[in-house]
Design a protein around this motif. Structure first.
Motif, short mmCIF file in Angstrom:
data_model
loop_
_atom_site.label_atom_id
_atom_site.label_comp_id
_atom_site.label_asym_id
_atom_site.label_seq_id
_atom_site.Cartn_x
_atom_site.Cartn_y
_atom_site.Cartn_z
N ALA A 47 88.39 9.99 30.86
CA ALA A 47 87.37 10.14 29.83
C ALA A 47 86.75 8.80 29.47
O ALA A 47 85.52 8.69 29.26
CB ALA A 47 87.98 10.79 28.59
N ALA A 48 87.57 7.74 29.44
CA ALA A 48 87.05 6.41 29.13
C ALA A 48 86.10 5.93 30.22
O ALA A 48 85.06 5.34 29.93
CB ALA A 48 88.22 5.43 28.97
N GLU A 54 82.76 7.78 29.98
CA GLU A 54 81.95 7.32 28.86
C GLU A 54 81.11 6.10 29.23
O GLU A 54 80.03 5.89 28.69
CB GLU A 54 82.85 6.99 27.66
CG GLU A 54 82.09 6.66 26.40
CD GLU A 54 82.99 6.42 25.21
OE1 GLU A 54 82.48 5.98 24.16
OE2 GLU A 54 84.21 6.66 25.32
N ASP A 114 95.24 11.15 34.74
CA ASP A 114 95.27 10.61 33.39
C ASP A 114 93.94 10.95 32.71
O ASP A 114 92.95 10.24 32.86
CB ASP A 114 95.48 9.10 33.44
CG ASP A 114 95.64 8.46 32.07
OD1 ASP A 114 95.22 9.07 31.08
OD2 ASP A 114 96.18 7.34 32.02
N GLU A 115 93.92 12.03 31.96
CA GLU A 115 92.67 12.52 31.38
C GLU A 115 92.07 11.53 30.39
O GLU A 115 90.84 11.40 30.29
CB GLU A 115 92.90 13.86 30.69
CG GLU A 115 91.62 14.58 30.28
CD GLU A 115 90.63 14.75 31.43
OE1 GLU A 115 89.43 14.47 31.22
OE2 GLU A 115 91.05 15.15 32.53
N GLU A 116 92.92 10.81 29.67
CA GLU A 116 92.42 9.83 28.70
C GLU A 116 91.69 8.69 29.43
O GLU A 116 90.60 8.28 29.02
CB GLU A 116 93.57 9.27 27.88
CG GLU A 116 93.13 8.33 26.77
CD GLU A 116 94.27 7.84 25.91
OE1 GLU A 116 94.06 6.89 25.13
OE2 GLU A 116 95.39 8.42 26.00
N ALA A 117 92.29 8.19 30.50
CA ALA A 117 91.66 7.12 31.27
C ALA A 117 90.37 7.61 31.91
O ALA A 117 89.36 6.90 31.95
CB ALA A 117 92.62 6.60 32.33
#
Length: 251
Positions: free
Chosen positions: A199-200, A203, A194-197
């Motif tokens: 990335a979060a 961060e 899950d690239e979005e997770a």
């Protein structure tokens, strides 16, 4: 380095991830190894000397199985110098929807298993002047959303480690823990899809990346070694700086 030549090290959860990396690290430093897991450990044992390895299948949520793994280690190698309680499972979700089974599974493996392993190992570690290293987590030092059983279990490991260090110090046994943040293991495999997770998470990590199992293994080996001879009751974050934050967003 050969800090563990002639020493016997038992690692639970040795089939993959941090446990596998830890076993390989100790092997590279000369240890006799007892590999413990419910799953196949052939990949972990690959390339290791048969004379310096014992593969033992056990479920650490079973107290008798933990007694058995310690007994097997001492029977094979005559001593136990280091216990690494690393085996763990994960479950999360809406607390109102959590089943008794999900709760007990995590507590039984991640917390009860640490207690069972330590209890069985103490008489042998007292003889060898050995040490214990527990795999806790940053999730044991603060809360996460929808991760109640894991937070509770790892928080238990954190304070268990402190209390046991106080009880065992005069018996010559050191007890410490590592607290990793996001580490690439079988447990976190779905997250890395899950690239979005991902990335979060990155961060929130000051170093801007996830941890590799070998980086945690290096700290475990340090804590178990004579290089850490005056360290006990410590929770060492291996978290890329996550625990340095007060939680406010980047400016």
């Amino acid at each position: 380095m050969d800090r563990f030549t002639g020493k016997t090290v038992l690692v639970t959860g040795a089939a993959s991830g941090i446990g596998q990396a830890t076993a390989r690290r100790f092997a590279s430093e000369g240890a006799n190894l007892v590999l413990v897991d419910r799953n196949d450990m052939g990949e972990t044992a690959k390339g290791m000397s048969p004379d310096r390895i014992l593969i033992h299948t056990a479920d650490v949520s079973d107290d008798k199985a933990c007694d058995g793994m310690i007994a097997a280690a001492v029977e094979r190698f005559g001593t136990l110098d280091v216990l690494v309680n690393n085996a763990g499972v994960y479950s999360g979700g809406d607390p109102a929807q959590l089943s008794n089974e999900d709760w007990r599974k995590v507590i039984a493996t991640d917390l009860d298993g640490v207690f069972y392993g330590c209890r069985a190992a103490i008489p042998h570690l007292e003889k060898s002047g050995g040490s214990i290293v527990n795999t806790a987590s940053v999730s044991g030092t603060g809360g996460d959303w929808n991760t109640l059983p894991y937070n509770a279990a790892k928080g238990g490991v954190v304070n268990f480690t402190r209390a046991l260090a106080m009880d065992l110090g005069k018996r010559g046994i050191r007890v410490n823990a590592v607290c990793p943040s996001l580490t690439r293991t079988a447990m976190t495999e779905d997250m890395f899809d899950d690239e979005e997770a991902l990335a979060a998470f990155r961060e929130r990590i000051p170093l801007g990346r996830h941890c590799e199992p070998e980086e945690v293994a290096a700290v475990i080996a340090f804590l178990a070694s004579a290089d850490a001879s005056f360290i006990t009751g410590a929770m060492i974050p291996v978290d890329g700086g996550v625990s340095a934050s007060n939680g406010q967003p980047p400016q």
